[in-house]
Design an enzyme around this catalytic site. Structure first.
Site, PDB file in Angstrom:
ATOM      1  N   SER A 175      64.451  27.945  74.263  1.00  0.00           N
ATOM      2  CA  SER A 175      63.379  28.956  74.323  1.00  0.00           C
ATOM      3  C   SER A 175      63.991  30.260  74.809  1.00  0.00           C
ATOM      4  CB  SER A 175      62.283  28.509  75.281  1.00  0.00           C
ATOM      5  OG  SER A 175      61.345  29.550  75.478  1.00  0.00           O
TER       6      SER A 175
ATOM      7  N   TYR B 142      60.012  25.018  83.238  1.00  0.00           N
ATOM      8  CA  TYR B 142      60.292  25.143  81.795  1.00  0.00           C
ATOM      9  C   TYR B 142      61.578  25.950  81.583  1.00  0.00           C
ATOM     10  CZ  TYR B 142      59.233  26.232  76.858  1.00  0.00           C
ATOM     11  OH  TYR B 142      59.272  26.371  75.497  1.00  0.00           O
TER      12      TYR B 142
HETATM   13  N1  LIG Z   1      55.432  27.419  70.359  1.00  0.00           N
HETATM   14  C1  LIG Z   1      56.155  28.300  71.016  1.00  0.00           C
HETATM   15  O1  LIG Z   1      55.739  29.455  71.211  1.00  0.00           O
HETATM   16  C2  LIG Z   1      57.518  27.931  71.503  1.00  0.00           C
HETATM   17  C3  LIG Z   1      58.362  28.950  71.980  1.00  0.00           C
HETATM   18  C4  LIG Z   1      59.626  28.614  72.428  1.00  0.00           C
HETATM   19  C5  LIG Z   1      60.049  27.297  72.394  1.00  0.00           C
HETATM   20  N2  LIG Z   1      59.210  26.336  71.934  1.00  0.00           N
HETATM   21  C6  LIG Z   1      59.702  24.959  71.933  1.00  0.00           C
HETATM   22  O2  LIG Z   1      59.531  24.415  70.643  1.00  0.00           O
HETATM   23  C7  LIG Z   1      59.323  22.999  70.743  1.00  0.00           C
HETATM   24  C8  LIG Z   1      58.079  22.599  69.954  1.00  0.00           C
HETATM   25  O3  LIG Z   1      56.970  23.297  70.467  1.00  0.00           O
HETATM   26  P1  LIG Z   1      55.539  23.335  69.741  1.00  0.00           P
HETATM   27  O4  LIG Z   1      54.978  24.656  70.011  1.00  0.00           O
HETATM   28  O5  LIG Z   1      55.676  22.821  68.359  1.00  0.00           O
HETATM   29  O6  LIG Z   1      54.742  22.302  70.685  1.00  0.00           O
HETATM   30  P2  LIG Z   1      54.010  20.907  70.378  1.00  0.00           P
HETATM   31  O7  LIG Z   1      53.201  21.008  69.128  1.00  0.00           O
HETATM   32  O8  LIG Z   1      53.332  20.551  71.658  1.00  0.00           O
HETATM   33  O9  LIG Z   1      55.215  19.923  70.099  1.00  0.00           O
HETATM   34  C9  LIG Z   1      55.847  19.180  71.079  1.00  0.00           C
HETATM   35  C10 LIG Z   1      56.151  17.813  70.497  1.00  0.00           C
HETATM   36  O10 LIG Z   1      56.969  17.093  71.429  1.00  0.00           O
HETATM   37  C11 LIG Z   1      56.544  15.742  71.407  1.00  0.00           C
HETATM   38  N3  LIG Z   1      56.884  15.132  72.687  1.00  0.00           N
HETATM   39  C12 LIG Z   1      56.517  15.545  73.918  1.00  0.00           C
HETATM   40  N4  LIG Z   1      56.998  14.708  74.851  1.00  0.00           N
HETATM   41  C13 LIG Z   1      57.683  13.735  74.191  1.00  0.00           C
HETATM   42  C14 LIG Z   1      58.380  12.576  74.594  1.00  0.00           C
HETATM   43  N5  LIG Z   1      58.493  12.222  75.888  1.00  0.00           N
HETATM   44  N6  LIG Z   1      58.964  11.814  73.638  1.00  0.00           N
HETATM   45  C15 LIG Z   1      58.853  12.138  72.328  1.00  0.00           C
HETATM   46  N7  LIG Z   1      58.211  13.227  71.888  1.00  0.00           N
HETATM   47  C16 LIG Z   1      57.616  14.015  72.817  1.00  0.00           C
HETATM   48  C17 LIG Z   1      55.029  15.805  71.189  1.00  0.00           C
HETATM   49  O11 LIG Z   1      54.532  14.616  70.587  1.00  0.00           O
HETATM   50  P3  LIG Z   1      53.827  13.458  71.488  1.00  0.00           P
HETATM   51  O12 LIG Z   1      52.916  14.173  72.435  1.00  0.00           O
HETATM   52  O13 LIG Z   1      53.136  12.594  70.495  1.00  0.00           O
HETATM   53  O14 LIG Z   1      54.946  12.753  72.177  1.00  0.00           O
HETATM   54  C18 LIG Z   1      54.898  16.989  70.231  1.00  0.00           C
HETATM   55  O15 LIG Z   1      54.900  16.579  68.877  1.00  0.00           O
HETATM   56  C19 LIG Z   1      59.240  22.689  72.238  1.00  0.00           C
HETATM   57  O16 LIG Z   1      60.485  22.230  72.711  1.00  0.00           O
HETATM   58  C20 LIG Z   1      58.915  24.036  72.853  1.00  0.00           C
HETATM   59  O17 LIG Z   1      59.347  24.140  74.187  1.00  0.00           O
HETATM   60  C21 LIG Z   1      57.955  26.612  71.498  1.00  0.00           C
END
Ligand SMILES: NC(=O)c1ccc[n+]([C@@H]2O[C@H](COP(=O)([O-])OP(=O)(O)OC[C@H]3O[C@@H](n4cnc5c(N)ncnc54)[C@H](OP(=O)(O)O)[C@@H]3O)[C@@H](O)[C@H]2O)c1
Length: 256
Positions: free
Chosen positions: A147, A161
């Site tokens: 991130s 985070y």
């Molecule tokens: N969206 C943003 O603005 C943004 C910005 C910078 C970085 N990111 C990074 O991008 C990545 C994806 O983010 P997103 O926005 O797509 O969020 P999201 O939709 O909440 O995706 C997170 C995924 O991680 C899975 N997960 C969480 N804990 C887990 C575990 N213990 N084992 C296996 N799977 C797990 C969740 O599935 P389950 O709950 O079913 O396990 C979910 O599908 C993250 O690492 C986030 O920090 C996002």
């Protein structure tokens, strides 16, 4: 010149962690569009099956393999299942991550443990088992999702985070140097706000987020799922073959 084309990932098997939602689902579908077979993982089976349904509806093939990435035995079994079902692993996108905002002194112990276990230990465990598989078949590519909050900037309330994402960046760069001689190319991307619920702050609406970003980001808007997926595909493709141990910031100028 090497560019990405319709068959760029034909014959390749990709694993996307957190592939049941948000960025992970978009990345999974993009790989399928360019010829790959994609396995998705996460804890909840239903969202993973929905991603596979979307993959199949677009004419591709994939599989849903639920696993909790904080558990070494489950990660080991996940990689075994990917290879059992698809014959090999070529590319892994370690995208699963969680957040629970709070100032450092007020953070709940359980939230700290969960964020560290998922964002840091989960990425390390994934890399460990992926690398050991990739080295059996002559190499591959890993892209970790960090991130821009972490190694590149911080914000009050994001201590846990930020600490884990900075650590993912450091882990990526270290491992990239350790395994490039075995043809395993490892990089990270560090996104700013992307159009998923994670970029909406507590108490904020999507419209409120979009309004905030008109002034909070130099580019004046949220990043799209397409923009992040195309960057991941580029980093996973031979077009970026000389890029090793890079942490590519993708944040509309926020940290420029
Ligand atoms: N969206 C943003 O603005 C943004 C910005 C910078 C970085 N990111 C990074 O991008 C990545 C994806 O983010 P997103 O926005 O797509 O969020 P999201 O939709 O909440 O995706 C997170 C995924 O991680 C899975 N997960 C969480 N804990 C887990 C575990 N213990 N084992 C296996 N799977 C797990 C969740 O599935 P389950 O709950 O079913 O396990 C979910 O599908 C993250 O690492 C986030 O920090 C996002």
């Amino acid at each position: 010149m090497t560019t990405i084309h319709a068959d760029s990932f034909h014959g390749k098997t990709v694993l996307v962690t957190g592939g049941g939602s948000g960025i992970g689902r978009a990345v999974a579908l993009a790989f399928v569009q360019y010829g790959a077979t994609v396995a998705v993982t996460g804890r909840r089976p239903e969202p993973l099956h929905e991603t596979v349904r979307l993959i199949e509806a677009s004419g591709g093939s994939g599989s849903a393999i639920p696993a909790d990435l904080t558990d070494s035995a489950q990660v080991s079994d996940l990689i075994r299942q990917v290879v059992d079902r698809h014959g090999r692993l070529d590319i892994a996108v370690n995208n699963a991550g969680v957040n629970a905002p709070g100032p450092v002194a007020d953070l709940d112990d359980a939230d700290w443990d969960r964020i560290v276990a998922t964002n840091l230990t989960g990425v390390w465990l994934s890399m460990k088992h992926e690398i050991n598989q990739l080295r059996r078949t002559g190499g591959g590519v890993i892209v970790n999702i960090a991130s821009n909050i972490g190694a590149h900037s911080t914000r009050p309330g994001m201590g846990a985070y930020a600490a884990t994402k900075a650590a993912v960046s450091a882990l990526t760069r270290t491992a990239s140097r350790e395994y490039i001689s075995e043809n395993i190319r490892i990089n990270a991307i560090s996104p700013g706000p992307i159009d998923t619920p994670m970029s909406v702050r507590p108490g904020e609406t999507i419209a409120g987020r979009d309004q905030r970003l008109t002034t909070a980001l130099p580019i004046g808007r949220v990043g799209s799922l397409d923009e992040i997926a195309s960057t991941v595909l580029w980093l996973a493709s031979p077009a970026s073959g000389f890029v090793v141990g890079h942490d590519l910031v993708l944040d509309g100028g926020a940290t420029a």
